[in-house]
Motif scaffolding. Structure first.
Motif, PDB file in Angstrom:
ATOM      1  N   VAL A 213      34.111 -58.103  57.020  1.00 34.55           N
ATOM      2  CA  VAL A 213      34.954 -56.941  57.289  1.00 34.55           C
ATOM      3  C   VAL A 213      34.099 -55.737  57.698  1.00 34.55           C
ATOM      4  CG1 VAL A 213      35.194 -55.781  55.035  1.00 34.55           C
ATOM      5  CG2 VAL A 213      37.132 -55.905  56.573  1.00 34.55           C
ATOM      6  N   LEU A 214      32.878 -55.629  57.161  1.00 41.71           N
ATOM      7  CA  LEU A 214      31.988 -54.566  57.608  1.00 41.71           C
ATOM      8  C   LEU A 214      31.648 -54.749  59.089  1.00 41.71           C
ATOM      9  CD1 LEU A 214      29.465 -54.083  54.660  1.00 41.71           C
ATOM     10  CD2 LEU A 214      31.561 -52.830  55.149  1.00 41.71           C
ATOM     11  N   GLU A 215      31.398 -55.996  59.480  1.00 43.94           N
ATOM     12  CA  GLU A 215      31.133 -56.270  60.895  1.00 43.94           C
ATOM     13  C   GLU A 215      32.339 -55.906  61.743  1.00 43.94           C
ATOM     14  OE1 GLU A 215      30.606 -60.194  63.686  1.00 43.94           O
ATOM     15  OE2 GLU A 215      29.403 -60.117  61.855  1.00 43.94           O
ATOM     16  N   GLY A 216      33.537 -56.253  61.252  1.00 41.69           N
ATOM     17  CA  GLY A 216      34.750 -55.921  61.987  1.00 41.69           C
ATOM     18  C   GLY A 216      34.950 -54.423  62.129  1.00 41.69           C
ATOM     19  N   LEU A 217      34.700 -53.682  61.054  1.00 34.92           N
ATOM     20  CA  LEU A 217      34.844 -52.228  61.107  1.00 34.92           C
ATOM     21  C   LEU A 217      33.833 -51.608  62.065  1.00 34.92           C
ATOM     22  CD1 LEU A 217      35.431 -51.452  57.322  1.00 34.92           C
ATOM     23  CD2 LEU A 217      37.139 -51.374  59.157  1.00 34.92           C
ATOM     24  N   LYS A 218      32.622 -52.134  62.065  1.00 30.62           N
ATOM     25  CA  LYS A 218      31.616 -51.613  62.995  1.00 30.62           C
ATOM     26  C   LYS A 218      32.033 -51.889  64.434  1.00 30.62           C
ATOM     27  CE  LYS A 218      27.789 -51.791  59.725  1.00 30.62           C
ATOM     28  NZ  LYS A 218      26.544 -52.457  59.294  1.00 30.62           N
ATOM     29  N   GLY A 219      32.689 -53.029  64.643  1.00 34.66           N
ATOM     30  CA  GLY A 219      33.199 -53.330  65.980  1.00 34.66           C
ATOM     31  C   GLY A 219      34.298 -52.379  66.417  1.00 34.66           C
ATOM     32  N   LEU A 220      34.916 -51.695  65.449  1.00 33.61           N
ATOM     33  CA  LEU A 220      35.939 -50.697  65.747  1.00 33.61           C
ATOM     34  C   LEU A 220      35.347 -49.299  65.896  1.00 33.61           C
ATOM     35  CD1 LEU A 220      38.669 -51.856  63.182  1.00 33.61           C
ATOM     36  CD2 LEU A 220      38.689 -52.203  65.664  1.00 33.61           C
TER      37      LEU A 220
END
Length: 349
Positions: A213-220
């Motif tokens: 989810v941290l990776e996903g948030l960084k992608g946002l």
């Protein structure tokens, strides 16, 4: 023995060794991390050589730290990560891709049903009747969800909550109280076999299970990071928090709520947030305590969820699934016999 551990926000740590006469021998550390100076690697190998294979993560980390050359620089790896990799080698811990992940995105449900499903689905995974699962929650009504060990009267203004139409429920995991309204939060649960986090401390497992989810948030576009023990934060403020419960069946429940568009004023009316807790955070109002995802991304809640789920699938796989009829029936029974009973809600008055 062979063990691997992906450091949350860091690099892959790999250990290979033999166990001879009750001691670790021929220990070799490798991975895509960075070390300076070069002799740091051999110093770290020497630190573990001869240690007990049944040692603790803390013991391995302490020995590695003590053997580091003066001025050593470690990037993407920590002494604790070496210990985790050793414990995973010894316990035969699994990797994410060893499992066929299921992803549930269902209809909006009452808060008590969500909590009951968490207990039921975790049990199902532990007893082998369901594969590891990611479930996205949709809320049917506003709620305060207090931690398993929190005092009801200390955390909740019951009179104000009733006036605001906010339901109060208690979950099976520890941690703090949270306030949610439909479409204001993004909540998910992971139901995982204990083998996935075997050999990790509680603190390590929190960050490990939320790395996707941290990776996903960084992608946002959000510079998200994990703040031990269980907070997901960014430079703009706190985003959300996690909680865990490990059941006797061997499975782990890990769930997270992140704020999308929180009504902080209402939150302060229904929750008793002490002045000391607020001053601890260096803020004068609750408005700054939970930073909504909406203000940081400009995206609709549904799009954020879509992109987070896509990140999970890219990293770990996953196919669409649904809660089964027998699981729903078991959860409904728990709602009636446990989660909506005064005895459960007031177990810590």
């Amino acid at each position: 023995m062979h063990g691997e551990y992906k450091v949350p926000g860091g690099k892959l740590v790999v250990v290979d060794f033999q166990v001879v006469d009750g001691a670790i021998r021929d220990f070799r550390l490798s991975g895509d991390f960075f070390l300076e100076p070069d002799e740091t690697l051999e110093a770290m190998n020497a630190a573990v050589e001869g240690m007990s294979p049944s040692g603790t993560i803390e013991a391995y980390a302490r020995s590695v730290t003590e053997h580091l050359p003066e001025g050593a620089v470690l990037l993407g790896i920590t002494p604790e990560a070496v210990g985790v990799a050793i414990r995973r080698a010894m316990t035969g811990a699994a990797q994410w891709r060893d499992y066929d992940w299921q992803i549930i995105r269902g209809e909006a449900l009452p808060p008590a049903m969500h909590l009951a499903l968490d207990e039921v689905l975790t049990t199902e995974v532990g007893e082998g009747r369901r594969g590891p699962t990611l479930r996205i929650w949709e809320w049917a009504n506003p709620a305060i969800i207090i931690g398993s060990f929190q005092s009801l009267k200390n955390e909740v203004d019951a009179e104000q909550a009733a006036a605001e139409g906010v339901e109060v429920v208690r979950r099976i995991s520890g941690g703090g109280a949270m306030f949610v309204e439909p479409a204001s939060a993004i909540t998910y649960s992971l139901y995982v076999p204990g083998e996935l986090v075997r050999g990790m401390s509680f603190a390590d497992s929190y960050a490990f299970l939320d790395e996707w989810v941290l990776e996903g948030l960084k992608g946002l576009g959000i510079d998200a990071e994990y703040k031990p023990l269980n907070d997901i934060t960014s430079p703009a403020g706190k985003i959300g928090g996690a909680a865990q419960k490990r059941l006797g069946s061997g499975a782990v429940l890990h769930h997270v709520t992140m704020s999308y568009d929180m009504d902080a004023d209402k939150m302060t009316r229904v929750l008793r947030i002490g002045r000391e807790k607020l001053s601890d955070k260096g803020t004068k109002s609750a408005q700054k305590r939970v930073d909504p995802l909406r203000s940081q991304t400009g995206l609709e809640r549904a799009e954020i969820i879509d992109r987070l789920v896509a990140t999970f699938q890219q990293r770990h796989g996953g196919t669409a699934d649904a809660v089964r009829a027998e699981e729903l029936a078991a959860a409904q029974q728990l709602v009636e016999t446990k989660f909506l009973t005064p005895e459960w809600l007031t177990r810590v008055p």
